[in-house]
Structure formats: C-alpha cells, structure tokens
Design a protein around this motif. Structure first.
Motif, PDB file in Angstrom:
ATOM      1  N   ASP A 149      42.204 -25.654 -34.673  1.00 58.56           N
ATOM      2  CA  ASP A 149      42.943 -24.507 -35.199  1.00 58.56           C
ATOM      3  C   ASP A 149      44.181 -25.024 -35.944  1.00 58.56           C
ATOM      4  OD1 ASP A 149      43.211 -21.249 -34.302  1.00 58.56           O
ATOM      5  OD2 ASP A 149      44.992 -22.230 -35.119  1.00 58.56           O
ATOM      6  N   PRO A 150      44.489 -24.462 -37.118  1.00 60.76           N
ATOM      7  CA  PRO A 150      45.670 -24.929 -37.874  1.00 60.76           C
ATOM      8  C   PRO A 150      46.977 -24.773 -37.106  1.00 60.76           C
ATOM      9  CG  PRO A 150      44.330 -23.425 -39.210  1.00 60.76           C
ATOM     10  CD  PRO A 150      43.735 -23.415 -37.836  1.00 60.76           C
ATOM     11  N   ALA A 151      46.993 -23.879 -36.121  1.00 59.50           N
ATOM     12  CA  ALA A 151      48.202 -23.675 -35.314  1.00 59.50           C
ATOM     13  C   ALA A 151      48.262 -24.635 -34.126  1.00 59.50           C
ATOM     14  CB  ALA A 151      48.254 -22.235 -34.806  1.00 59.50           C
TER      15      ALA A 151
ATOM     16  N   LEU B  56      40.397 -26.456 -39.032  1.00 61.20           N
ATOM     17  CA  LEU B  56      40.355 -27.601 -39.938  1.00 61.20           C
ATOM     18  C   LEU B  56      39.446 -28.651 -39.311  1.00 61.20           C
ATOM     19  CD1 LEU B  56      44.236 -27.930 -40.434  1.00 61.20           C
ATOM     20  CD2 LEU B  56      42.610 -26.814 -42.010  1.00 61.20           C
TER      21      LEU B  56
ATOM     22  N   LYS C 130      46.715 -14.389 -35.250  1.00 64.88           N
ATOM     23  CA  LYS C 130      46.205 -15.054 -36.454  1.00 64.88           C
ATOM     24  C   LYS C 130      45.826 -13.967 -37.457  1.00 64.88           C
ATOM     25  CE  LYS C 130      46.589 -18.668 -34.038  1.00 64.88           C
ATOM     26  NZ  LYS C 130      45.591 -19.307 -33.192  1.00 64.88           N
TER      27      LYS C 130
ATOM     28  N   ASN D 221      48.888 -27.106 -31.289  1.00 68.69           N
ATOM     29  CA  ASN D 221      50.096 -27.759 -30.798  1.00 68.69           C
ATOM     30  C   ASN D 221      50.235 -29.193 -31.303  1.00 68.69           C
ATOM     31  OD1 ASN D 221      51.649 -29.105 -28.249  1.00 68.69           O
ATOM     32  ND2 ASN D 221      52.151 -26.940 -28.360  1.00 68.69           N
ATOM     33  N   CYS D 222      49.120 -29.955 -31.342  1.00 71.50           N
ATOM     34  CA  CYS D 222      49.171 -31.358 -31.758  1.00 71.50           C
ATOM     35  C   CYS D 222      49.506 -31.500 -33.232  1.00 71.50           C
ATOM     36  CB  CYS D 222      47.863 -32.069 -31.446  1.00 71.50           C
ATOM     37  SG  CYS D 222      46.422 -31.381 -32.285  1.00 71.50           S
ATOM     38  N   LEU D 223      49.117 -30.535 -34.051  1.00 72.47           N
ATOM     39  CA  LEU D 223      49.411 -30.592 -35.484  1.00 72.47           C
ATOM     40  C   LEU D 223      50.819 -30.091 -35.776  1.00 72.47           C
ATOM     41  CD1 LEU D 223      46.024 -29.245 -36.906  1.00 72.47           C
ATOM     42  CD2 LEU D 223      46.733 -31.626 -36.581  1.00 72.47           C
ATOM     43  N   GLN D 224      51.286 -29.166 -34.946  1.00 71.36           N
ATOM     44  CA  GLN D 224      52.607 -28.571 -35.173  1.00 71.36           C
ATOM     45  C   GLN D 224      53.724 -29.372 -34.505  1.00 71.36           C
ATOM     46  OE1 GLN D 224      53.146 -26.050 -37.228  1.00 71.36           O
ATOM     47  NE2 GLN D 224      50.985 -25.734 -37.694  1.00 71.36           N
TER      48      GLN D 224
ATOM     49  N   ILE E 210      49.963 -21.039 -42.721  1.00 72.20           N
ATOM     50  CA  ILE E 210      49.454 -19.908 -41.952  1.00 72.20           C
ATOM     51  C   ILE E 210      50.606 -18.936 -41.742  1.00 72.20           C
ATOM     52  CG2 ILE E 210      47.576 -21.192 -40.863  1.00 72.20           C
ATOM     53  CD1 ILE E 210      49.297 -21.571 -38.399  1.00 72.20           C
TER      54      ILE E 210
ATOM     55  N   PHE F 152      55.576 -14.238 -29.948  1.00 77.14           N
ATOM     56  CA  PHE F 152      55.695 -15.122 -31.103  1.00 77.14           C
ATOM     57  C   PHE F 152      54.513 -16.095 -31.177  1.00 77.14           C
ATOM     58  CE2 PHE F 152      57.008 -18.830 -33.434  1.00 77.14           C
ATOM     59  CZ  PHE F 152      57.789 -18.343 -34.458  1.00 77.14           C
ATOM     60  N   GLY F 153      53.831 -16.076 -32.307  1.00 77.74           N
ATOM     61  CA  GLY F 153      52.766 -17.067 -32.528  1.00 77.74           C
ATOM     62  C   GLY F 153      51.401 -16.676 -32.014  1.00 77.74           C
TER      63      GLY F 153
ATOM     64  N   PRO G 255      46.310 -23.090 -29.404  1.00 76.78           N
ATOM     65  CA  PRO G 255      46.263 -22.580 -30.776  1.00 76.78           C
ATOM     66  C   PRO G 255      47.386 -21.594 -31.055  1.00 76.78           C
ATOM     67  CG  PRO G 255      44.659 -21.418 -29.440  1.00 76.78           C
ATOM     68  CD  PRO G 255      45.395 -22.362 -28.509  1.00 76.78           C
ATOM     69  N   SER G 256      48.635 -22.055 -30.935  1.00 78.17           N
ATOM     70  CA  SER G 256      49.786 -21.183 -31.167  1.00 78.17           C
ATOM     71  C   SER G 256      50.962 -22.002 -31.660  1.00 78.17           C
ATOM     72  CB  SER G 256      50.177 -20.465 -29.877  1.00 78.17           C
ATOM     73  OG  SER G 256      51.439 -19.834 -30.029  1.00 78.17           O
ATOM     74  N   ILE G 257      51.730 -21.439 -32.597  1.00 76.77           N
ATOM     75  CA  ILE G 257      52.908 -22.140 -33.085  1.00 76.77           C
ATOM     76  C   ILE G 257      54.126 -21.904 -32.192  1.00 76.77           C
ATOM     77  CG2 ILE G 257      52.141 -22.183 -35.494  1.00 76.77           C
ATOM     78  CD1 ILE G 257      54.051 -19.806 -35.976  1.00 76.77           C
ATOM     79  N   LYS G 258      53.961 -21.180 -31.122  1.00 80.10           N
ATOM     80  CA  LYS G 258      55.049 -21.024 -30.153  1.00 80.10           C
ATOM     81  C   LYS G 258      55.440 -22.413 -29.653  1.00 80.10           C
ATOM     82  CE  LYS G 258      57.506 -18.925 -26.766  1.00 80.10           C
ATOM     83  NZ  LYS G 258      58.575 -17.939 -26.943  1.00 80.10           N
ATOM     84  N   VAL G 259      56.721 -22.742 -29.738  1.00 75.55           N
ATOM     85  CA  VAL G 259      57.174 -24.067 -29.320  1.00 75.55           C
ATOM     86  C   VAL G 259      57.098 -24.171 -27.809  1.00 75.55           C
ATOM     87  CG1 VAL G 259      59.116 -25.663 -29.282  1.00 75.55           C
ATOM     88  CG2 VAL G 259      58.715 -24.259 -31.307  1.00 75.55           C
ATOM     89  N   GLY G 260      56.279 -25.092 -27.310  1.00 78.71           N
ATOM     90  CA  GLY G 260      56.153 -25.275 -25.868  1.00 78.71           C
ATOM     91  C   GLY G 260      54.931 -26.083 -25.533  1.00 78.71           C
ATOM     92  N   PRO G 261      54.786 -26.438 -24.250  1.00 75.37           N
ATOM     93  CA  PRO G 261      53.690 -27.304 -23.812  1.00 75.37           C
ATOM     94  C   PRO G 261      52.319 -26.715 -24.112  1.00 75.37           C
ATOM     95  CG  PRO G 261      55.310 -27.059 -22.077  1.00 75.37           C
ATOM     96  CD  PRO G 261      55.663 -26.065 -23.144  1.00 75.37           C
TER      97      PRO G 261
ATOM     98  N   PHE H 280      59.629 -30.741 -24.442  1.00 79.14           N
ATOM     99  CA  PHE H 280      58.871 -29.822 -23.571  1.00 79.14           C
ATOM    100  C   PHE H 280      59.161 -30.046 -22.091  1.00 79.14           C
ATOM    101  CE2 PHE H 280      55.212 -29.289 -26.906  1.00 79.14           C
ATOM    102  CZ  PHE H 280      56.089 -28.604 -27.720  1.00 79.14           C
TER     103      PHE H 280
ATOM    104  N   TYR I 179      48.905 -27.018 -45.641  1.00 74.31           N
ATOM    105  CA  TYR I 179      48.378 -25.678 -45.415  1.00 74.31           C
ATOM    106  C   TYR I 179      49.481 -24.741 -44.945  1.00 74.31           C
ATOM    107  CZ  TYR I 179      48.003 -27.021 -40.411  1.00 74.31           C
ATOM    108  OH  TYR I 179      48.251 -27.448 -39.130  1.00 74.31           O
TER     109      TYR I 179
ATOM    110  N   ASN J  18      53.181 -35.218 -38.959  1.00 79.00           N
ATOM    111  CA  ASN J  18      53.095 -33.757 -39.027  1.00 79.00           C
ATOM    112  C   ASN J  18      54.467 -33.214 -39.388  1.00 79.00           C
ATOM    113  OD1 ASN J  18      50.459 -34.001 -37.675  1.00 79.00           O
ATOM    114  ND2 ASN J  18      51.662 -34.371 -35.835  1.00 79.00           N
TER     115      ASN J  18
END
Lengths: 413, 413
Positions: free
Chosen positions: B75-77, A72, A46, B79-82, A179, A42-43, B164-170, A226, A177, A86
């Motif tokens: 990266d749009p994915a 970005l 890209k 961790n800090c942005l998501q 993705i 998952f994730g 750079p991943s939307i996978k929820v985690g550290p 986390f 945005y 966010n």
C-alpha cells in the motif's frame, strides 16, 4: 523544458524531465462512498485515485499517471525498503467559501521535497510540474474534501528509491507518488485531553543531532521516535518533547515545531522558537507563524493578528532550554506553549512532564508514573492562549481561503 | 509453541506465532541460469526463490512461504515507505568442503534482527523459527552458492512495517522476508584500489550519536551516508570514515567496524576498536575478531591465529580518535587499519584522508582535491598486515567450514 542526454553502453538516451503535460488520467470504474465528516481518524481513509510517476536512470521521468488507488509493486531488494530512501511532504487542501479547493504555500512544500530528495541522493524533479499534477489529483478528488471548518484533504507527496539492488548506495530509480486522505483535527478532543496536549520531555533518546538529518523531511526521522512515544503514552502524555544536549535544549514537539510565550517586565511578550540549525524541521506553518507574528509586531495597528494593538510582541528564533521554561513557569511568566505543523495547525501544550532518564527507561517496561514538570492552564478556547488563538484563527482563515496574505492561499485548479 | 490471544471489538482472536512447521514451498516453474562466478557485482543477481511471512495484529504470523522471487505489493501509505520502519540482517552461506552449505553464527543475526525490530516498534517473532525457514531457503538455493573460495551466497533477512496508514506511529503489520544473492568480494580488486581501500574522514555529517539509533541494524542508518559517500568518491576515496564529536572520535568505516593496530614499546601490539556505546553497530564479525584476538592473546602457543607465538597482543575496546591515529602514523607506530563486516570479512584500509569541512562541502559540488592525512603502505597480501591477514584467513576458514571454533560454523540443512 529542456531534456538532458545520458550516455550508457555507448548509446545515447534522452533523459525525460518530469512533464505535467504528459499526465494521463485513468478513472476508477466505481467510486467509494465518502464517509461522514468527523467519523474517521487521521490517515484512515483511502480515496479513489493516486498520482504516480517513476524515474529511470536511462530514460528519465515517466508520463505522470493519475489512476485508481492501489498497491505499488516493489522489488524486495528495493533501496527504499533496505536503506530507507523515503521522503515525503504534508499539505492540505481546504474547501474555500467559493466551493473551490485551496492550497497553502504549496511552492514551499515542493521546494522542501526537492531538498529532502537531494539529501537522500534521489533523482531531481521539476517541482512546478509536480505541483500541476497534484492540483489535478486534488481537483479530481474534490468530493473528498470535507466542508466542516478545520477539516481538510490531507495531501501526502512521497518519493521512494526503487533501485532493485541491496548494494549500499544511492538509488537513481525512484517512484514519486501522491495520495490524499480526508482528515479532521489531528488530536481529536477527548475527555482525557479536552483542548490541548501534554508532552513528555525526553533526553535519553535524541531525535536529531548537529550533522544529522533532522532538518530534512525524511521518513527516517520519524520511526526512531515510536518507542519513546510509546513510553510517553504509558506515562499518560500525548507526545514527546525532544531535547538535545546537556542543557536540555528543546528541538521539536512530537512531529511539530515548538513555540513558547513568556511575559516581559515591560508588559509585552517574548515569543521563542528554536532556530533552523539543522536539528529541526523547517516547518512551513512555523515560518508562516513567524512571518505573521513579525508583521504584527512591526505594525500592531495593522491588525494582522486579532490581538490588542497595545500588546508588544518580541519574536526570537533562538535556542530554548527546558530549565529556562521551568524558570519562567516558576516565576509566573510562562503564558503559553504551542506546537505548529501542517497536520495540527496550532495546538495548545497544556502540560510538559520532565522525568529523570531512569524513569523513562522504566516506562519502556510499562511501569512508573511521571511527576509533572510544569502545568499550563488553558486560558481560552481550544486550550490556546492569546497568541496561539490569534495564530490559529488567522492561519485557518488563510488556509480556508476566507482571507489571504502575501498570496499564500492558492486556488487549486 | 504457545500462542497468545488478542481481544479486539469484543472478539477473541488467536495470535499465531511464527511457526516453521507451517512452511510451504512453491517452486519456480523455470529456473534462472546461474551466472559464471566472479562475473557479477554485489547485489546484482536475483535467485529463483524468496522466503516471505506476514504479521497481522489480529491473526498473528502467517504460514511462512518459500515462493518464486518477485515483487511485494505494498500500500502506498505503508508505514515502511512513509516512516522507514525497515530493518535487515546480512549473513552468508559458504559451500563447505563436504559440499554442504555453512552459516556463521546465525543465531547472532537472528538475535540482532529481533533487537532491531523492537527498536522500530515492529512485531516480535520467534528467531529460531525464522532460522529454520532461512535454512530451507538456502538449501533450496544451494546451486547458487559459489564454490570459489571467498565467494558465497549473501542472505538478506528484511522486516518492514506495512500498516497501511500515514498516521505517525508503530506498525503492528509487518512483512518479514529473506532474499539471497551470490556474491564475490565486496571491494573487487581494481587498478585504482589493488588490495585495500581508502577512507575519507568525515565529521561534518554524523552517522550516529549518543541517544540515536547507530547501535541497531536499521535501514535508516544507511541512506544518510549516501551524499557524504558521493563526496568521498569525488575526492578519490572508496568509503567514509565516520567521526563523532570535537575530538574526532572514530565510529564506523563505511558500513564496517573499524580496527587499528599500533606497535608498543614492549614489542607487542595494541589492537583498538571503538566500544559498543550505542553509536556503532554491534558487528558479528567484529565480535568474532575480538574473541579470536583475545583467545590468541591469552594463549599464543595455542595458535588460534596464524601469528608468531612471541607476538604479544593487547586488545582494547575504547574510543579512538583521528588525531591519535595521526600521531601513531607520525611516530611510525601505526601497523595497520582494517574494516570488518559480513560483506567484506576483513578489508585493509590503506589510506585515510582528512580534509577540512569546507573542502567536503566543496566536494559535494564536484570540486576540490583532498590532502591525504595518512598513508598506510600495504605490507602483505590483500593489503592486510600481519593481524588483518591472520584474522581474514581464520574467519574465512571458519566460514567455509574448513575449521570450527566454539561451534560458530553451522551446517545449513
């Protein structure tokens, strides 16, 4: 669509609304190879393109752009990096039997994104216009949608505050945005967790609180989990079951909504899920499950869910405590527990571990072993029981466009 | 400095520690003009350079770089942005009487940043190495340090998770960067708020709770306050006084620690501030104020603070409720309230407004007027009372390097 006027420094500016008709598309010059279905986590992946639009307090919303996936450029002082403005959504596009992508109740995601943005004091936007643009992105990326049943293209609309100042306060600047990423099952079957998942009940760390932000889909609701999640993993559990208060009230399971099913003396079942009291996410899958269960309960003969028409279902949105579930389990009444959410759809909860807080603290150091609190034996496929299976099958059929219900399954074009 | 080894995919990699000796400096080709002191608001100004280092789970910490101020490519994915894995610190460099920059207890900021990063499951770093690099940045940007008393160069170390991943985690990927900005008083005197500030007590929204993250300096503790802050402003208040629980316990004031001073029957004063129970930030200015007050209390003749040696001070870290303060005010015992923090140093609280929750809800729509709960008349300069003034003067003297105490004032070189 009306446009508003902003006055600044004596000059009048036109604040442009988000306008899907202004969408521009810049195609990637070379397309990436699509990896074989079922080979990625998952994730991980890209795709080729992303959808981006920006909001400026003076000029309003920029023309939406679909362009090659890429980084970005953010000022280091950006509000989203400093103060966590966010918000995001999770949606999925499934490939329908007619070879056309389907979305599931996308209006609900758009509405929730609006609510989340308002809670973070981010700029407002036209949700219908955003959905039109997302549809375009999904259509352009259709070759990334897996055809395997249960696999899909996960869609991640994201909004971030980009005011380039460390002054503490709302951001009138934003980037909105989207993705997308092809996904298989969120919890892939392994030897350790064949069909369902295990949860460690945690009360020492608290995910949300009355008057807090747990009822919104904000980035900031996730990272505090986390460290507890690491502790749960160290103790051999897949996810955390979040508790609140001295009575050990259940709120969420990992990042899912939680359901428990208990046998009644009259031969029926009680289906219980925590209420939308501001401490849990108003999940769209949660809502869909409740609507389907209630529709079935009202008229079992209609066959909304593939369950025996003789099974009487009683649906309850109410507080649910860990001791209550423990009592049910002890009395042999606990039929099944499952988590629901866009990422997982419906996933069986096979085991819930309850440890005293000191043990959790120890676990943070990497030590200790939990004593399981309750052990739910899987009864049917995927570890789900009778109701979980019926819900999973129905929801997947709706999401894959093999069936429809109240117009939830929407063609993406 | 020892380096660790990480094993991945059968290959051994050396995980590099954060190493200040590897710092590189790329100077800006043209330098920006420094604006006239006192003409800019907090956070408005970007200087010429920033400090940046990155952490990769395989290779470790990159060589720290000081380079021209500019955007970060994310990266749009990320961790800090998501999921809001954003932590920061606030420090100030003051120009000393010898023309050399001074920092105030910077080791405390570095230690707290470490703790915050760990709470967000971000990578660990060597705090001493980071401080060496920050010193270099401040020295390079010394021309930006205002010379006006009370003005300074605000320093904002920031760490963000960049997986750079939307996978929820550290996130094992991170960027650790520092920007600086010249600042004057955080609350500039205006006609509306001549010398102190006003607070609206808010219990409907809760900043932090037991088992939450209010005791860490995380970006995510701030944005949930933006909407309540807007409501407070709509009602004519400068900031929010955060309450917790049915007993209306005070936690923080805006983004400051809160102090109240009450007269005692024996002629002395009680100084009360909420305890570090996990629901408030362990402020470094808060700690300094407590140490100075206690040092004075133990030996008033020593003159640690410019107060009459006959004034007996009793310092309490304990829970403090709004009704208790109201009672003090009603009995004429409430001498002063003030907020403390790096951004404000010490600021007088002249007025605290308490409204019922329905009125706060109305205020979110832009309506309603609050009835003031208590009105504290300023007694001396800057609106501060006797203790607030003594603390302000002492802390400013220490920060500006005109005096020292327990080695708190540190040359930056």
């Amino acid at each position: 669509m009306a446009s508003a006027t902003a006055h600044t420094n004596g000059h009048a500016h036109t604040f442009a609304p988000l306008d899907a008709s202004r969408l521009t598309i810049e195609r990637a010059t070379t397309l990436k190879p699509v990896p074989e279905q079922g080979t990625y986590a998952f994730g991980d992946i890209k795709t080729d393109h992303m959808l981006v639009m920006t909001c400026d307090p003076l000029t309003g919303w920029s023309a939406p752009e679909i362009k090659p996936y890429g980084p970005l450029a953010l000022d280091p002082a950006s509000n989203c990096l400093q103060y966590a403005t966010n918000v995001f959504e999770g949606m999925k596009a499934f490939m329908g039997p007619d070879g056309k992508p389907r979305l599931f109740r996308p209006d609900q995601n758009m509405a929730r994104l609006q609510t989340s943005a308002a809670r973070m004091a981010l700029p407002a936007f036209d949700p219908d216009a955003l959905l039109v643009c997302i549809n375009k992105l999904v259509s352009l990326e259709a070759r990334w949608i897996p055809s395997l049943s249960g696999h899909s293209l996960y869609i991640r609309p994201t909004m971030i505050g980009t005011k380039p100042s460390i002054k503490v306060g709302p951001s009138e600047h934003a980037i909105l945005y989207t993705i997308v990423t092809p996904v298989g099952p969120y919890f892939p079957p392994t030897d350790d967790t064949p069909d369902g998942i295990s949860l460690l009940a945690v009360g020492e760390h608290v995910r949300s609180w009355p008057g807090g932000t747990g009822g919104y889909k904000l980035g900031l609701n996730y990272s505090p989990g986390f460290v507890p999640q690491r502790a749960a993993a160290a103790l051999g559990y897949d996810q955390v079951l979040w508790l609140l208060g001295d009575d050990k009230r259940v709120t969420e399971a990992g990042a899912m909504n939680f359901f428990a099913v208990a046998a009644r003396a009259d031969g029926g079942v009680d289906v219980v899920t925590p209420p939308l009291d501001g401490t849990i996410l108003p999940g769209i899958t949660r809502d869909a499950a409740l609507v389907l269960l209630r529709a079935h309960a009202v008229d079992p003969a209609r066959g909304v869910l593939a369950l025996p028409p003789t099974l009487k279902i009683y649906v309850h949105e109410r507080h649910l405590t860990l001791p209550e579930m423990s009592q049910w389990a002890g009395a042999g009444r606990l039929r099944e527990c499952f988590g629901v959410g866009t990422a997982v759809l419906v996933v069986a909860i096979e085991r819930i571990g309850d440890v005293v807080d000191e043990q959790v603290a120890e676990a943070l150091e990497g030590a200790s072993k939990a004593k399981p609190f309750v052990d739910i034996t899987p009864t049917t496929k995927r570890g789900l029981g009778e109701l979980g299976t019926a819900l999973y099958d129905k929801l997947l059929a709706l999401k894959e466009g093999r069936e429809n219900f109240e117009g939830w399954s929407v063609l993406c074009e």
